[in-house]
Scaffold this motif. Structure first.
Motif, PDB file in Angstrom:
ATOM      1  N   SER A  11      31.923  32.601  67.706  1.00  0.00           N
ATOM      2  CA  SER A  11      32.905  33.157  66.782  1.00  0.00           C
ATOM      3  C   SER A  11      32.472  33.076  65.328  1.00  0.00           C
ATOM      4  CB  SER A  11      34.246  32.434  66.950  1.00  0.00           C
ATOM      5  OG  SER A  11      34.730  32.553  68.263  1.00  0.00           O
ATOM      6  N   HIS A  12      31.228  32.665  65.062  1.00  0.00           N
ATOM      7  CA  HIS A  12      30.815  32.462  63.676  1.00  0.00           C
ATOM      8  C   HIS A  12      29.381  32.931  63.437  1.00  0.00           C
ATOM      9  CE1 HIS A  12      34.315  29.988  62.535  1.00  0.00           C
ATOM     10  NE2 HIS A  12      34.251  29.527  63.766  1.00  0.00           N
ATOM     11  N   ILE A  13      29.184  33.611  62.299  1.00  0.00           N
ATOM     12  CA  ILE A  13      27.870  33.983  61.784  1.00  0.00           C
ATOM     13  C   ILE A  13      27.750  33.388  60.385  1.00  0.00           C
ATOM     14  CG2 ILE A  13      26.371  35.898  61.090  1.00  0.00           C
ATOM     15  CD1 ILE A  13      27.858  37.650  63.101  1.00  0.00           C
ATOM     16  N   VAL A  14      26.576  32.823  60.043  1.00  0.00           N
ATOM     17  CA  VAL A  14      26.407  32.226  58.725  1.00  0.00           C
ATOM     18  C   VAL A  14      25.185  32.809  58.032  1.00  0.00           C
ATOM     19  CG1 VAL A  14      27.485  30.066  59.434  1.00  0.00           C
ATOM     20  CG2 VAL A  14      25.003  30.293  59.550  1.00  0.00           C
ATOM     21  N   ALA A  15      25.222  32.762  56.695  1.00  0.00           N
ATOM     22  CA  ALA A  15      24.064  33.131  55.878  1.00  0.00           C
ATOM     23  C   ALA A  15      23.227  31.873  55.697  1.00  0.00           C
ATOM     24  CB  ALA A  15      24.508  33.690  54.540  1.00  0.00           C
ATOM     25  N   ILE A  16      22.044  31.853  56.292  1.00  0.00           N
ATOM     26  CA  ILE A  16      21.219  30.651  56.293  1.00  0.00           C
ATOM     27  C   ILE A  16      20.900  30.189  54.873  1.00  0.00           C
ATOM     28  CG2 ILE A  16      18.931  29.780  56.887  1.00  0.00           C
ATOM     29  CD1 ILE A  16      20.817  29.857  59.222  1.00  0.00           C
ATOM     30  N   SER A  17      20.691  31.122  53.942  1.00  0.00           N
ATOM     31  CA  SER A  17      20.318  30.737  52.575  1.00  0.00           C
ATOM     32  C   SER A  17      21.436  30.022  51.834  1.00  0.00           C
ATOM     33  CB  SER A  17      19.894  31.974  51.781  1.00  0.00           C
ATOM     34  OG  SER A  17      20.970  32.894  51.673  1.00  0.00           O
ATOM     35  N   VAL A  22      24.511  20.050  56.773  1.00  0.00           N
ATOM     36  CA  VAL A  22      24.586  20.160  58.220  1.00  0.00           C
ATOM     37  C   VAL A  22      24.598  18.761  58.827  1.00  0.00           C
ATOM     38  CG1 VAL A  22      22.071  20.340  58.464  1.00  0.00           C
ATOM     39  CG2 VAL A  22      23.553  21.169  60.301  1.00  0.00           C
ATOM     40  N   ARG A  23      25.382  18.586  59.873  1.00  0.00           N
ATOM     41  CA  ARG A  23      25.404  17.291  60.551  1.00  0.00           C
ATOM     42  C   ARG A  23      25.850  17.480  61.991  1.00  0.00           C
ATOM     43  NH1 ARG A  23      30.886  14.247  58.322  1.00  0.00           N
ATOM     44  NH2 ARG A  23      32.371  15.486  59.535  1.00  0.00           N
ATOM     45  N   ARG A  24      25.431  16.543  62.837  1.00  0.00           N
ATOM     46  CA  ARG A  24      25.872  16.556  64.227  1.00  0.00           C
ATOM     47  C   ARG A  24      27.327  16.117  64.304  1.00  0.00           C
ATOM     48  NH1 ARG A  24      21.966  16.899  68.388  1.00  0.00           N
ATOM     49  NH2 ARG A  24      23.832  16.898  69.718  1.00  0.00           N
ATOM     50  N   GLY A  73      30.012  15.568  67.665  1.00  0.00           N
ATOM     51  CA  GLY A  73      30.279  15.728  69.084  1.00  0.00           C
ATOM     52  C   GLY A  73      29.068  16.314  69.787  1.00  0.00           C
ATOM     53  N   ASP A  74      29.306  17.304  70.643  1.00  0.00           N
ATOM     54  CA  ASP A  74      28.211  17.967  71.340  1.00  0.00           C
ATOM     55  C   ASP A  74      27.531  19.025  70.478  1.00  0.00           C
ATOM     56  OD1 ASP A  74      28.652  16.466  73.578  1.00  0.00           O
ATOM     57  OD2 ASP A  74      29.985  17.932  74.524  1.00  0.00           O
ATOM     58  N   GLY A  75      28.167  19.412  69.383  1.00  0.00           N
ATOM     59  CA  GLY A  75      27.607  20.456  68.541  1.00  0.00           C
ATOM     60  C   GLY A  75      27.261  19.935  67.165  1.00  0.00           C
ATOM     61  N   ALA A  76      27.483  20.765  66.169  1.00  0.00           N
ATOM     62  CA  ALA A  76      27.185  20.395  64.785  1.00  0.00           C
ATOM     63  C   ALA A  76      28.146  21.140  63.867  1.00  0.00           C
ATOM     64  CB  ALA A  76      25.739  20.731  64.441  1.00  0.00           C
ATOM     65  N   VAL A  77      28.084  20.796  62.583  1.00  0.00           N
ATOM     66  CA  VAL A  77      28.914  21.425  61.559  1.00  0.00           C
ATOM     67  C   VAL A  77      28.021  21.811  60.394  1.00  0.00           C
ATOM     68  CG1 VAL A  77      30.764  21.091  59.879  1.00  0.00           C
ATOM     69  CG2 VAL A  77      31.025  20.220  62.194  1.00  0.00           C
ATOM     70  N   ILE A  78      28.221  23.019  59.874  1.00  0.00           N
ATOM     71  CA  ILE A  78      27.485  23.520  58.707  1.00  0.00           C
ATOM     72  C   ILE A  78      28.479  23.726  57.572  1.00  0.00           C
ATOM     73  CG2 ILE A  78      26.473  25.636  57.770  1.00  0.00           C
ATOM     74  CD1 ILE A  78      24.812  25.901  60.235  1.00  0.00           C
ATOM     75  N   ARG A  86      33.372  24.874  55.960  1.00  0.00           N
ATOM     76  CA  ARG A  86      32.533  24.430  57.064  1.00  0.00           C
ATOM     77  C   ARG A  86      32.702  25.313  58.287  1.00  0.00           C
ATOM     78  NH1 ARG A  86      32.430  17.760  56.693  1.00  0.00           N
ATOM     79  NH2 ARG A  86      31.694  17.706  54.522  1.00  0.00           N
ATOM     80  N   VAL A  87      31.638  25.410  59.046  1.00  0.00           N
ATOM     81  CA  VAL A  87      31.586  26.281  60.216  1.00  0.00           C
ATOM     82  C   VAL A  87      31.014  25.481  61.381  1.00  0.00           C
ATOM     83  CG1 VAL A  87      30.440  28.307  61.202  1.00  0.00           C
ATOM     84  CG2 VAL A  87      31.335  28.397  58.871  1.00  0.00           C
ATOM     85  N   PRO A  88      31.589  25.583  62.577  1.00  0.00           N
ATOM     86  CA  PRO A  88      31.046  24.858  63.725  1.00  0.00           C
ATOM     87  C   PRO A  88      29.778  25.517  64.264  1.00  0.00           C
ATOM     88  CG  PRO A  88      32.898  26.193  64.421  1.00  0.00           C
ATOM     89  CD  PRO A  88      32.825  26.315  62.921  1.00  0.00           C
ATOM     90  N   VAL A  89      28.914  24.699  64.837  1.00  0.00           N
ATOM     91  CA  VAL A  89      27.695  25.173  65.483  1.00  0.00           C
ATOM     92  C   VAL A  89      27.754  24.745  66.945  1.00  0.00           C
ATOM     93  CG1 VAL A  89      25.174  25.067  65.527  1.00  0.00           C
ATOM     94  CG2 VAL A  89      26.395  24.941  63.340  1.00  0.00           C
ATOM     95  N   SER A  90      27.567  25.686  67.861  1.00  0.00           N
ATOM     96  CA  SER A  90      27.599  25.345  69.278  1.00  0.00           C
ATOM     97  C   SER A  90      26.350  24.554  69.660  1.00  0.00           C
ATOM     98  CB  SER A  90      27.700  26.617  70.124  1.00  0.00           C
ATOM     99  OG  SER A  90      26.539  27.410  69.965  1.00  0.00           O
ATOM    100  N   ARG A  91      26.455  23.805  70.728  1.00  0.00           N
ATOM    101  CA  ARG A  91      25.342  22.970  71.168  1.00  0.00           C
ATOM    102  C   ARG A  91      24.102  23.800  71.456  1.00  0.00           C
ATOM    103  NH1 ARG A  91      26.370  19.423  76.437  1.00  0.00           N
ATOM    104  NH2 ARG A  91      26.727  21.529  77.213  1.00  0.00           N
TER     105      ARG A  91
END
Length: 399
Positions: free
Chosen positions: A347-353, A358-360, A362-367, A376-381
């Motif tokens: 459900s999320h797209i981010v601009a890498i630049s 970023v940090r871990r 749970g099972d995923g991460a947060v940006i 902040r945006v969740p990152v799937s595992r």
């Protein structure tokens, strides 16, 4: 009193509440994606269907109750009960449909929705007139209001979840439980005391309707709710986005991995059909359309921090605020430059630049994305390794 209710009418009342809830929430789900006047019309329609569902469920439940013969319904309190309910429900929906659905907003909306259900019930109950007086058990009154608020909160949380079809079903069921649970809990604490011989019942010229007339009104509203439910199942033509032609598939995102000062680029070219090899690739969209009350605006892709799925549309964050974009999440992924943007979650797209943190978790991460209003945006595992590679946090081993 509850034990002598007609079980078939009880079941019908619960079904009506669920159908009304589904129709209202289905309309409310489109509020975030529709600007201007249409937004307000959808809000009014959602509030009206939820209010009609609550009101109709209540009076079907009253028809199921073993009321004394000669009982009538005063018209003015009955109408007021509906208007109060529609107003409170509309405010509740506005809170969760406009702006970010924070915990405070959802909790406040649940309290308002529960209060709307309870207020409609007790105002409607005191619209009863007959050779009796109405008394309530105070403890059961508090319990019925608590049932309405708690289940309304559950329904709103389910409504705000990401799974669109499933969330509407769950939220509608929770709404039906909230309305019917509150009603029948309150009925357990209600007692009709017959008037003594020295006391007489007077309508004092008040306009009243018999149970037969109420049955006709309720039947008509049941058809209205059923029709609205069926119409809510019809797909919205505005949600049909143009998919990329089959003969011109979009190349999959590039995977960038940094090793010291060397950047390796790996692309799965074999995933594209042979028929598309001779076709020029689609040019990434330099700007994204966003909707506002005065029309459609455009944001430069360089200013976009993230794109979030919202039903069949998306919400674009430019570092300051989120705005509605008519593209779906898949269309946004196809249009944006894959060397600059990465889909980190379904459900999320981010601009890498623009990634600042970023940090871990749970099972995923947060940006965290930078900007005047960082978010902040969740990152799937499954995407953690790719995110690390794009950020230069993972090294590639060379043979």
């Amino acid at each position: 009193m509850f034990e002598r209710h007609d079980p078939y009418l009880v079941a019908l009342s619960v079904a009506i509440a669920i159908l009304g809830g589904y129709t209202g929430f289905a309309l409310a789900a489109r509020i975030r994606n529709t600007p201007g006047v249409s937004n307000r019309l959808l809000l009014a329609g959602a509030a009206a269907f939820l209010a009609v569902g609550i009101w109709t469920m209540h009076f079907v439940g009253m028809l199921a109750a073993p009321l004394p013969s000669g009982t009538v319904y005063l018209v003015l309190p009955t109408i007021i009960s509906f208007l109060i309910c529609a107003l409170v429900v509309g405010i509740s929906l506005f809170f969760v449909s406009v702006g970010e659905p924070s915990l405070k907003r959802v909790a406040s909306s649940a309290v308002l929705l529960g209060a709307g259900i309870a207020s409609m019930h007790y105002v409607g109950i005191h619209g009863l007139a007959g050779p009796f007086t109405i008394e309530h058990d105070g403890l059961m009154v508090l319990l019925s209001v608590l049932v309405a608020i708690v289940t309304a909160y559950g329904g709103l949380r389910a409504f705000l979840a990401q799974q669109e079809g499933f969330r509407l079903i769950v939220s509608a069921i929770a709404f039906g439980i909230a309305v019917s649970g509150m009603h029948y809990t309150a009925m357990l604490g209600m007692h009709l005391e017959p008037l003594t011989s020295g006391r007489h019942h007077h309508l004092n010229g008040s306009l009243a309707a018999s149970q037969q007339i109420l049955s006709i009104v309720v039947a008509v509203l049941c058809f209205v709710i059923a029709a609205g439910f069926l119409l809510s199942l019809v797909p919205d033509s505005r949600r049909q986005v143009q998919a990329p032609p089959a003969a011109h598939p979009v190349a999959p995102p590039l995977v960038l991995a940094a090793a010291g000062s060397t950047t390796a680029i790996a692309a799965r070219a074999t995933s594209a059909p042979l028929g598309g090899l001779g076709q020029p690739p689609r040019a990434p969209a330099p700007r994204l359309p966003v909707e506002a009350a005065d029309g459609t605006h455009f944001i430069d892709a360089a200013n976009v921090r993230s794109v979030r799925a919202d039903a069949h549309y998306t919400r674009v964050h430019d570092g300051t605020r989120e705005r509605m974009c008519p593209w779906s999440i898949s269309e946004a992924e196809a249009q944006l430059d894959p060397s600059l943007f990465l889909r980190v979650h379904r459900s999320h797209i981010v601009a890498i630049s623009h990634v600042a943190f970023v940090r871990r978790e749970g099972d995923g991460a947060v940006i965290e994305l930078d900007g005047p209003s960082p978010h902040r945006v969740p990152v799937s595992r499954a995407k953690i390794a790719e995110v690390k590679a794009r950020l230069g946090l993972a090294t590639r081993r060379h043979a």
